[in-house]
Design an enzyme around this catalytic site. Structure first.
Site, PDB file in Angstrom:
ATOM      1  CB  SER A 126      -1.037   0.175   1.056  1.00 11.58           C
ATOM      2  OG  SER A 126      -1.706  -1.028   1.061  1.00 11.58           O
ATOM      3  CG  HIS A 131       7.745   9.869  -9.618  1.00 11.06           C
ATOM      4  ND1 HIS A 131       8.666   9.832  -8.726  1.00 11.06           N
ATOM      5  CD2 HIS A 131       7.109   8.557  -9.663  1.00 11.06           C
ATOM      6  CE1 HIS A 131       8.732   8.420  -8.121  1.00 11.06           C
ATOM      7  NE2 HIS A 131       7.837   7.814  -8.710  1.00 11.06           N
ATOM      8  CB  CYS A 154      -3.116  -4.215   0.410  1.00  4.32           C
ATOM      9  SG  CYS A 154      -3.268  -6.220   0.318  1.00  4.32           S
TER      10      CYS A 154
END
Length: 276
Positions: A126, A131, A154
Site C-alpha cells: 500500500s 513524480h 491492499c
C-alpha cells in the site's frame, strides 16, 4: 461512491490490491525562451515536494489510510517525487514511521511471532506516489507539465475515493487514468474472490462537474478487472494556455498558428502517438 458486493466473510485479511494510476498533463504556450524558462520555474515551484506531500497526505485521509512513512525529493534542474507508505489498520503511534513503527510493534509484542501483521503486510503493498516532469519543446513554444500518480491499496480501502480530489488538485488539461484490481482474497469456505466491489468504468466515480468539463472514452477489459479512461478538456480557450500573454495582443495569424500547435499537442498526448 464505491459500491461493495454483498459482505464477504473472509478467512483472513482481504488480500486484494487496488491500484489507481494517473498521467495528468498541463499544457502551456510560452512565446519566448525566457517565458518558457519562467513557466518551468513557476510550475516546478507550484508543485514542489512540499506541496505534493500535502496533496498525498490529503489523499491518505480521504481514502481512510494511515501513514507509515514519507519520502520526498526535489530535483535539479526540475521535478519532484514523493512516496508515502500507508496501511489500512491504525499504526501504534502516528508520529512514528518506517523502522520506528516496526520497532514499536516488536516492543509491544515481545514475542516476534505476534508482530502486528497489519503493519508488515502493508509496507510493500500500500503506497501513494507522485513524480513530476516539467519540460519544454526546443523550438515551437510548447511547454508541458506531467504528474504521474499511483495510489495502491491492499484491503477494503479504495483509491477511487480520491479520484476527484486528485484531478482537481492539478491543472489537468489531459488525464489518463488506469484502475486495476489484482490478486484474490479467500472466503471462509475457501472460494477465491477476484474483486469485492461493483465497477463498470472509472467514469462511474467522477463528479458531475468534472464529467461536464471533459471529453472521455474508455478501454476496459472486464474479465481482467482492468479499467482505462482517457480525458481531455472540452472547451478550448487560448488565454488559458498562454503564459504571461493575452490572446488579444496577438495577431490573427499568430493566434491561428498557436491554437493549431496546442490542439495538435493535446491530441498527441491524448492518443499517445505523434500525429503528422
Amino acid at each position: 461512491m464505491v459500491k461493495p458486493l454483498p459482505r464477504l466473510k473472509l478467512q483472513g485479511f482481504n488480500n486484494l490490491t487496488k491500484a489507481l494510476s494517473f498521467n495528468i498533463y498541463d499544457i502551456c504556450y510560452a512565446i519566448t525562451e525566457e517565458q518558457r524558462q519562467r513557466y518551468i520555474e513557476y510550475i516546478d515551484e507550484a508543485y514542489n515536494a512540499e506541496r505534493l506531500t500535502q496533496i498525498l497526505t490529503d489523499v491518505a485521509e480521504i481514502i481512510g489510510a494511515n501513514i507509515l512513512n514519507i519520502a520526498r525529493q526535489d530535483y535539479d534542474p526540475q521535478g519532484a517525487s514523493v512516496t508515502i507508505l500507508i496501511s489500512e489498520e491504525p499504526v501504534i503511534d502516528k508520529k512514528q514511521a518506517g523502522k520506528e513503527v516496526l520497532a514499536g510493534a516488536m516492543r509491544e509484542h515481545k514475542d516476534a511471532d505476534h508482530l502486528d501483521a497489519s503493519v508488515v503486510a502493508h509496507l510493500d503493498k500500500s503506497h501513494i506516489t507522485v513524480h513530476t516532469y516539467p519540460e519544454t519543446h526546443p523550438q515551437n513554444g510548447i511547454a508541458t507539465f506531467r504528474a504521474d500518480i499511483d495510489v495502491a491499496t491492499c484491503g477494503v480501502i479504495s483509491p477511487l475515493k480520491a479520484l476527484n480530489y486528485l484531478i482537481e488538485s492539478f491543472e489537468s488539461d489531459i488525464v489518463i487514468a488506469d484502475y486495476r484490481v489484482r490478486g484474490f482474497t479467500r472466503d471462509v469456505k475457501g472460494k477465491k474472490h477476484f474483486i469485492d466491489h461493483r465497477i463498470n468504468s472509472i467514469q462511474d466515480f467522477l463528479a458531475k462537474g468534472i464529467k461536464s468539463r471533459y471529453e472521455m472514452f474508455d478501454v476496459n477489459v472486464y474479465q481482467e478487472n482492468i479499467f482505462h479512461t482517457k480525458m481531455h478538456v472540452k472547451d478550448f480557450d487560448l488565454d488559458t494556455y498562454l503564459f504571461e500573454e493575452k490572446a488579444k495582443n496577438l495577431s490573427f495569424k499568430e493566434r491561428q498558428r498557436i491554437e493549431m500547435q496546442l490542439r495538435q499537442e493535446v491530441e498527441e498526448l491524448f492518443h499517445g502517438r505523434n500525429l503528422d
